[in-house]
Design a protein around this motif. Structure first.
Motif, PDB file in Angstrom:
ATOM      1  N   ARG A 283       0.824  -1.211   0.000  1.00  9.40           N
ATOM      2  CA  ARG A 283       0.000   0.000   0.000  1.00  9.40           C
ATOM      3  C   ARG A 283       0.859   1.262   0.000  1.00  9.40           C
ATOM      4  O   ARG A 283       0.629   2.188  -0.794  1.00  9.40           O
ATOM      5  CB  ARG A 283      -0.910  -0.029   1.243  1.00  9.40           C
ATOM      6  CG  ARG A 283      -1.899   1.117   1.302  1.00  9.40           C
ATOM      7  CD  ARG A 283      -2.754   1.017   2.580  1.00  9.40           C
ATOM      8  NE  ARG A 283      -3.683   2.132   2.658  1.00  9.40           N
ATOM      9  CZ  ARG A 283      -4.882   2.163   2.080  1.00  9.40           C
ATOM     10  NH1 ARG A 283      -5.301   1.119   1.381  1.00  9.40           N
ATOM     11  NH2 ARG A 283      -5.664   3.221   2.189  1.00  9.40           N
ATOM     12  N   ASP A 284       1.856   1.263   0.875  1.00 13.01           N
ATOM     13  CA  ASP A 284       2.709   2.442   0.983  1.00 13.01           C
ATOM     14  C   ASP A 284       3.483   2.674  -0.316  1.00 13.01           C
ATOM     15  O   ASP A 284       3.644   3.820  -0.773  1.00 13.01           O
ATOM     16  CB  ASP A 284       3.675   2.253   2.167  1.00 13.01           C
ATOM     17  CG  ASP A 284       4.489   3.497   2.442  1.00 13.01           C
ATOM     18  OD1 ASP A 284       3.958   4.605   2.271  1.00 13.01           O
ATOM     19  OD2 ASP A 284       5.672   3.351   2.816  1.00 13.01           O
ATOM     20  N   LEU A 287       1.232   4.225  -2.912  1.00 13.59           N
ATOM     21  CA  LEU A 287       0.957   5.637  -2.624  1.00 13.59           C
ATOM     22  C   LEU A 287       2.174   6.513  -2.944  1.00 13.59           C
ATOM     23  O   LEU A 287       2.040   7.604  -3.500  1.00 13.59           O
ATOM     24  CB  LEU A 287       0.546   5.802  -1.152  1.00 13.59           C
ATOM     25  CG  LEU A 287      -0.831   5.206  -0.811  1.00 13.59           C
ATOM     26  CD1 LEU A 287      -1.075   5.238   0.694  1.00 13.59           C
ATOM     27  CD2 LEU A 287      -1.942   5.963  -1.566  1.00 13.59           C
ATOM     28  N   ARG A 290       2.312   6.906  -6.641  1.00  8.84           N
ATOM     29  CA  ARG A 290       1.276   7.843  -7.092  1.00  8.84           C
ATOM     30  C   ARG A 290       1.732   9.283  -6.898  1.00  8.84           C
ATOM     31  O   ARG A 290       1.509  10.149  -7.755  1.00  8.84           O
ATOM     32  CB  ARG A 290      -0.011   7.598  -6.302  1.00  8.84           C
ATOM     33  CG  ARG A 290      -1.173   8.513  -6.695  1.00  8.84           C
ATOM     34  CD  ARG A 290      -2.265   8.510  -5.645  1.00  8.84           C
ATOM     35  NE  ARG A 290      -1.810   9.096  -4.382  1.00  8.84           N
ATOM     36  CZ  ARG A 290      -2.541   9.123  -3.267  1.00  8.84           C
ATOM     37  NH1 ARG A 290      -3.738   8.561  -3.241  1.00  8.84           N
ATOM     38  NH2 ARG A 290      -2.051   9.688  -2.167  1.00  8.84           N
ATOM     39  N   ASP A 291       2.394   9.534  -5.751  1.00 10.55           N
ATOM     40  CA  ASP A 291       2.778  10.903  -5.408  1.00 10.55           C
ATOM     41  C   ASP A 291       4.147  11.303  -5.946  1.00 10.55           C
ATOM     42  O   ASP A 291       4.594  12.433  -5.694  1.00 10.55           O
ATOM     43  CB  ASP A 291       2.763  11.065  -3.878  1.00 10.55           C
ATOM     44  CG  ASP A 291       1.359  10.834  -3.311  1.00 10.55           C
ATOM     45  OD1 ASP A 291       0.385  10.982  -4.086  1.00 10.55           O
ATOM     46  OD2 ASP A 291       1.238  10.479  -2.123  1.00 10.55           O
ATOM     47  N   LEU A 324      -7.267   1.476  -3.908  1.00 16.77           N
ATOM     48  CA  LEU A 324      -6.820   2.865  -3.774  1.00 16.77           C
ATOM     49  C   LEU A 324      -7.353   3.754  -4.893  1.00 16.77           C
ATOM     50  O   LEU A 324      -7.170   4.973  -4.858  1.00 16.77           O
ATOM     51  CB  LEU A 324      -5.280   2.915  -3.773  1.00 16.77           C
ATOM     52  CG  LEU A 324      -4.578   2.348  -2.530  1.00 16.77           C
ATOM     53  CD1 LEU A 324      -3.083   2.210  -2.770  1.00 16.77           C
ATOM     54  CD2 LEU A 324      -4.852   3.241  -1.314  1.00 16.77           C
TER      55      LEU A 324
END
Ligand SMILES: [Zn+2]
Length: 495
Positions: A283-284, A287, A290-291, A324
């Protein structure tokens, strides 16, 4: 004219993988077509022999597999028998190259696969014909294998960028022993350290220093070649572990002393083997990608790393990406024959409800998703590319919300941009691409703006303390972390 046979089966087995290795995940070449493949594990060798006008290379049989479960027994028995038949039919030979990897295992054999194969060849050709092996550093060496081979080389870079040089050195040594009659002395030390390739990459310490010191040993008078094997630490087998192996011209004592010294230097670094790349849980990692300011960000699904032999059937990363709501992301190389069949049934451009997550190498986690079939194909055409491995399985490229996923009817490894292009994906066009590898392969390193290794679950889990070991020699590191050990405990010679 002196004649040198080339044959072998290059296989890296992950015995916890439920998918046995059979002809569906193997390339099998015979005769002259072997050299037509320009395999980097062989081109160094053939270039070296081209310098010897009185030596002729005779390619016989080469099997190259996608890493995966153990060899199916009947497939292995057939390959072994064909190898022995070809040696007899086309022989006699003055030298033999067995172009194996070193981490082959065979269903129900009870013996290290490469050892069984090379010992059989030795028995067939007798004690005098020299045998050379260009190993991968993730292979194993046993006393019997050391006894059966004459000379050897071994990769010194991970990711592997020195296949050519390794293959060259094996041929160079074979030429030497054929010309001079030299029969090197061989000694080895089993070093009870278990690490995955991702923690022993030569682009960072301590492996950079440990492998980097080997040429200094080679240069010493009397040394033929010094080797360090990482081994294949996922396999819970008695012959697994790291190895130091030294071949010398005439001195058992020198071979022993140097093998002990390399083992000692390796053992002293055991606490430093770790992950040198950016890592995150699933998950991390998604993310962070994505960023990220710029792409392509490559995420490696390390627990389901098919280049280490994992099944490739796990959908954990895909499911998290869907949860997500990510967009502009590719999740490539999922082994799911039933998904491909469902997509073929409706055809390109059609929408359908798909069930994903029917895992076989982990607990199933099925869910249904609404998808659109973007493209279908009969095979992932990877044979144009160096260092890439795949098979002839059909595939489906599917859009699920903002995610593009590729599903495959046979196990596959996406190890370079060529694989993405082969399924109609522009490798540079998407912000995030997820592939089932651990460390990136050279062509992926070259294309990625950033790499994050996902510490995902699966049979290729990078945390060996989460795995169960019952058959390896104990104590071993890191399972028995506080253990005492001295290199002489692991010393062995040829049997
Ligand atoms: Zn390797």
């Amino acid at each position: 004219m002196q004649r040198v046979a080339i044959l072998g089966f290059r296989h890296e087995a992950m015995i916890a993988c439920p998918f046995l290795t059979d002809p569906s995940t193997a390339n099998i070449w015979r005769g002259a077509e072997i050299l037509d493949q320009s395999l980097t594990t062989l081109t160094g060798l053939t270039d070296r022999f081209a310098r010897e006008p009185d030596m002729e290379v005779v390619p016989l049989l080469m099997v190259r597999t996608l890493p995966g479960g153990a060899f199916a027994r009947d497939f292995y028995d057939a390959i072994k028998q064909e190898s022995l038949d070809l040696l007899r039919q086309h022989g006699p030979f003055d030298g033999i190259v067995v172009a194996n990897h070193g981490a082959a295992e065979v269903e129900g054999l009870g013996v290290h696969g490469d050892t069984d194969y090379v010992v059989a060849i030795r028995a067939a050709v007798g004690p005098d014909v020299p045998i050379a092996i260009p190993f991968d550093m993730h292979g194993q060496v046993t006393p019997e294998l050391l006894g059966a081979l004459t000379v050897m080389s071994c990769l010194r870079t991970a990711p592997h960028r020195d296949n050519y040089e390794t293959s060259w050195r094996a041929a160079d040594q074979l030429v030497r022993v054929m010309r001079t009659g030299l029969r090197p002395r061989k000694m080895a030390v089993n070093i009870p350290i278990f690490v995955p390739g991702e923690k022993s990459m030569t682009s960072f310490e301590p492996a950079r220093e440990l492998f980097g010191m080997l040429p200094d040993y080679d240069a010493r008078p009397g040394v033929v070649e010094a080797h360090l094997f990482v081994g294949f630490g996922w396999n819970d087998l008695p012959w697994c572990g790291m190895k130091a192996v030294v071949l010398t011209e005439e001195s058992d004592e020198q071979a022993r002393d140097l093998a002990l010294e390399i083992a000692e230097r390796t053992w002293a670094q055991r606490h430093r083997f770790g992950l040198g790349m950016e890592t995150a849980d699933i998950r991390d990692g998604l993310l962070r990608a994505r960023d990220a300011a710029a792409g392509p960000v490559l995420l490696s699904d390390s627990g389901d790393n098919t280049t280490a032999g994992a099944g490739g059937d796990l959908c954990f990363v895909l499911e998290e990406a869907l949860d997500l709501g990510l967009v502009d992301i590719v999740v490539a190389g999922i082994f799911a024959p039933e998904v491909v069949a469902a997509c073929q049934a409706v055809g390109e451009g059609a929408a359908l409800t798909l069930e994903i997550g029917r895992h076989i190498s982990a607990a199933p986690q099925p869910r249904t998703v609404e998808a659109v079939v973007e493209a279908l194909g009969d095979r992932v055409d990877v044979h144009r590319f160096q260092n890439l491995r795949g098979s002839d399985g059909a595939w489906a490229r599917v859009r699920i919300g903002g995610v593009v996923a590729t599903f495959h009817a046979a196990r596959v490894s996406f190890t370079g941009p060529g694989h993405l292009e082969a399924v109609g994906i522009d490798p540079l066009a998407h912000k995030i691409t997820v592939v089932k590898v651990g460390y990136l392969h050279p062509a992926q390193e070259d294309m990625a703006a950033r790499h994050i290794c996902l510490l995902s679950p699966g049979v290729a889990d990078l945390d060996f303390l989460r795995l169960r070991y019952e058959h390896i020699a104990r104590p071993s590191f890191p399972m028995d972390g506080a253990m005492e050990w001295t290199p002489s405990q692991g010393l062995f010679g040829p049997a």
